[in-house]
Design a protein around this motif. Structure first.
Motif, PDB file in Angstrom:
ATOM      1  N   UNK A  23       0.825  -1.202   0.000  1.00 37.22           N
ATOM      2  CA  UNK A  23       0.000   0.000   0.000  1.00 37.22           C
ATOM      3  C   UNK A  23       0.863   1.258   0.000  1.00 37.22           C
ATOM      4  N   UNK A  24       1.909   1.257   0.798  1.00 37.63           N
ATOM      5  CA  UNK A  24       2.810   2.403   0.891  1.00 37.63           C
ATOM      6  C   UNK A  24       3.427   2.713  -0.472  1.00 37.63           C
ATOM      7  N   UNK A  25       3.983   1.703  -1.123  1.00 35.88           N
ATOM      8  CA  UNK A  25       4.645   1.920  -2.409  1.00 35.88           C
ATOM      9  C   UNK A  25       3.635   2.187  -3.525  1.00 35.88           C
ATOM     10  N   UNK A  26       2.443   1.627  -3.401  1.00 36.62           N
ATOM     11  CA  UNK A  26       1.414   1.881  -4.405  1.00 36.62           C
ATOM     12  C   UNK A  26       1.023   3.355  -4.394  1.00 36.62           C
ATOM     13  N   UNK A  27       0.879   3.930  -3.214  1.00 36.25           N
ATOM     14  CA  UNK A  27       0.495   5.346  -3.109  1.00 36.25           C
ATOM     15  C   UNK A  27       1.618   6.239  -3.625  1.00 36.25           C
ATOM     16  N   UNK A  28       2.862   5.942  -3.253  1.00 35.32           N
ATOM     17  CA  UNK A  28       3.981   6.737  -3.747  1.00 35.32           C
ATOM     18  C   UNK A  28       4.082   6.663  -5.270  1.00 35.32           C
ATOM     19  N   UNK A  29       3.845   5.499  -5.826  1.00 35.80           N
ATOM     20  CA  UNK A  29       3.905   5.338  -7.281  1.00 35.80           C
ATOM     21  C   UNK A  29       2.814   6.141  -7.973  1.00 35.80           C
ATOM     22  N   UNK A  35       1.933   9.683 -12.822  1.00 35.47           N
ATOM     23  CA  UNK A  35       1.803  10.904 -13.634  1.00 35.47           C
ATOM     24  C   UNK A  35       2.988  11.101 -14.577  1.00 35.47           C
ATOM     25  N   UNK A  36       4.167  10.661 -14.157  1.00 35.98           N
ATOM     26  CA  UNK A  36       5.347  10.755 -15.009  1.00 35.98           C
ATOM     27  C   UNK A  36       5.185   9.891 -16.254  1.00 35.98           C
ATOM     28  N   UNK A  37       4.720   8.656 -16.067  1.00 33.40           N
ATOM     29  CA  UNK A  37       4.494   7.762 -17.201  1.00 33.40           C
ATOM     30  C   UNK A  37       3.407   8.298 -18.120  1.00 33.40           C
ATOM     31  N   UNK A  85       9.971  10.943  -6.858  1.00 32.73           N
ATOM     32  CA  UNK A  85       9.691   9.512  -6.841  1.00 32.73           C
ATOM     33  C   UNK A  85      10.909   8.697  -6.447  1.00 32.73           C
ATOM     34  N   UNK A  86      12.063   9.037  -7.019  1.00 28.19           N
ATOM     35  CA  UNK A  86      13.302   8.325  -6.693  1.00 28.19           C
ATOM     36  C   UNK A  86      13.637   8.461  -5.215  1.00 28.19           C
ATOM     37  N   UNK A  87      13.533   9.678  -4.689  1.00 29.43           N
ATOM     38  CA  UNK A  87      13.907   9.934  -3.297  1.00 29.43           C
ATOM     39  C   UNK A  87      13.005   9.182  -2.330  1.00 29.43           C
ATOM     40  N   UNK A  88      11.699   9.299  -2.503  1.00 30.69           N
ATOM     41  CA  UNK A  88      10.765   8.684  -1.560  1.00 30.69           C
ATOM     42  C   UNK A  88      10.841   7.165  -1.591  1.00 30.69           C
ATOM     43  N   UNK A 261       0.573   2.290 -16.338  1.00 29.08           N
ATOM     44  CA  UNK A 261       0.736   1.717 -14.998  1.00 29.08           C
ATOM     45  C   UNK A 261       1.842   0.656 -15.001  1.00 29.08           C
ATOM     46  N   UNK A 262       1.936  -0.113 -16.095  1.00 30.84           N
ATOM     47  CA  UNK A 262       3.006  -1.102 -16.214  1.00 30.84           C
ATOM     48  C   UNK A 262       4.372  -0.424 -16.214  1.00 30.84           C
ATOM     49  N   UNK A 263       4.467   0.699 -16.927  1.00 30.53           N
ATOM     50  CA  UNK A 263       5.714   1.454 -16.933  1.00 30.53           C
ATOM     51  C   UNK A 263       6.055   1.958 -15.531  1.00 30.53           C
ATOM     52  N   UNK A 264       5.025   2.333 -14.774  1.00 32.36           N
ATOM     53  CA  UNK A 264       5.226   2.768 -13.391  1.00 32.36           C
ATOM     54  C   UNK A 264       5.806   1.644 -12.539  1.00 32.36           C
ATOM     55  N   UNK A 265       5.279   0.438 -12.713  1.00 33.36           N
ATOM     56  CA  UNK A 265       5.767  -0.724 -11.965  1.00 33.36           C
ATOM     57  C   UNK A 265       7.216  -1.023 -12.325  1.00 33.36           C
ATOM     58  N   UNK A 266       7.563  -0.883 -13.600  1.00 32.60           N
ATOM     59  CA  UNK A 266       8.945  -1.117 -14.033  1.00 32.60           C
ATOM     60  C   UNK A 266       9.883  -0.124 -13.361  1.00 32.60           C
TER      61      UNK A 266
END
Length: 311
Positions: A23-29, A35-37, A85-88, A261-266
């Motif tokens: 849940x934590x990483x899903x929200x950060x993503x 939005x970046x993807x 995104x990288x930092x968090x 969303x797949x790109x976000x997961x990658x």
């Protein structure tokens, strides 16, 4: 010294952290990476709309040869969103791996202390590559003019594509070499609170003996990202919302959002793997022992997938 591990070991161990705190990483993503993807897809459309409404209909609003302000805003958005995104994610993965409590607020607060150092480090790395490219270009110009002076023919009977590839090949090799050596730099900036040339040198030191894993990581996630982007370009090629049926257009946009969303997961997986690789490299350099006064055995996971202390 810890035993050597393959890329698959780091992927498995990073996935344990991501799943344990899904849940934590899903929200950060969703806040930073998704939005970046999505912006990579929407930018051409937004830029075209801006040109149509503000430059064609009202050409006096912008003088000739003016940089598109949408492009500047888009570049700023990419810079802020990607760095945040990288930092968090690095902050969260590192502290979760040591069984330290992390919540969304603390992860987001880490941006305030790491954003400018990470930005400065990125600028330094880009400047280094720029000067290498600059001197390579000068050398290439001297080589071409020298060949003309002595009436020599470089690569006779070769196609422009082959010539272009051979010219670009040295810079591709140099860029790959630098990426492998600097793969841990962003993690070092966030975890060790340093910036500039120092995290680049430190990354090159820590990654010794693990460059094969680093290279595999770059190629794997680069290839996966390339596949996703290629599918997105294929879906949006020739898209015309006025001639397509509402069902076809709706289905296409559902697929587009899923690919984004797949790109976000990658991207999330690559950041997590890089952070776990950093933890391993520190242990491999006997730095965990110095910092914690404990013997490092493995990355901190139980068999049930829960995160535990480094022991």
């Amino acid at each position: 010294m810890t035993p050597k591990k393959s890329l698959w070991n780091f992927i498995s161990e990073s996935q344990l952290i991501l799943k344990a705190h899904a849940r934590h990483f899903h929200i950060l993503s969703l806040i930073f990476l998704y939005p970046l993807s999505l912006s990579l897809l929407l930018f051409p459309t937004i830029s075209n709309l801006f040109d149509y409404f503000f430059t064609q209909n009202s050409p006096s609003l912008l003088p000739p040869q003016t940089i598109n302000p949408i492009f500047l805003l888009y570049s700023l958005f990419l810079l802020v969103s990607s760095n945040c995104g990288i930092i968090t994610i690095i902050y969260s993965v590192f502290h979760f791996s040591h069984d330290e409590p992390v919540n969304l607020l603390s992860a987001i607060k880490s941006i305030s202390t790491s954003f400018l150092p990470l930005l400065a480090t990125s600028i330094v790395s880009q400047l280094i590559f720029f000067f290498i490219s600059f001197f390579y270009g000068l050398l290439l110009i001297l080589l071409i003019h020298g060949a003309k002076l002595f009436h020599l023919t470089l690569l006779p009977h070769s196609s422009p594509f082959i010539i272009g590839f051979l010219i670009a090949l040295p810079m591709i090799v140099v860029q790959t070499y630098l990426e492998v050596n600097w793969i841990l730099a962003s993690v070092i900036v966030v975890v060790e609170s340093c910036w500039g040339i120092k995290p680049l040198r430190r990354s090159a030191k820590l990654i010794k003996g693990m460059k094969g894993v680093a290279l595999s990581c770059i190629f794997l996630y680069g290839f996966l990202g390339l596949i996703v982007i290629w599918n997105l370009l294929y879906l949006t090629r020739g898209q015309d919302g006025f001639t397509e049926s509402w069902f076809a257009a709706g289905l296409k946009w559902v697929l587009i959002l899923l690919f984004c969303y797949t790109q976000t997961i990658v991207m999330l997986a690559k950041i997590a793997v890089t952070t776990v690789l950093y933890i391993y490299c520190k242990a491999n350099n006997v730095e965990i022992v110095e910092e914690f006064g404990k013997e490092y055995v493995s990355l901190p996971f139980h068999d049930d997938g829960k995160v535990s202390q480094v022991v």
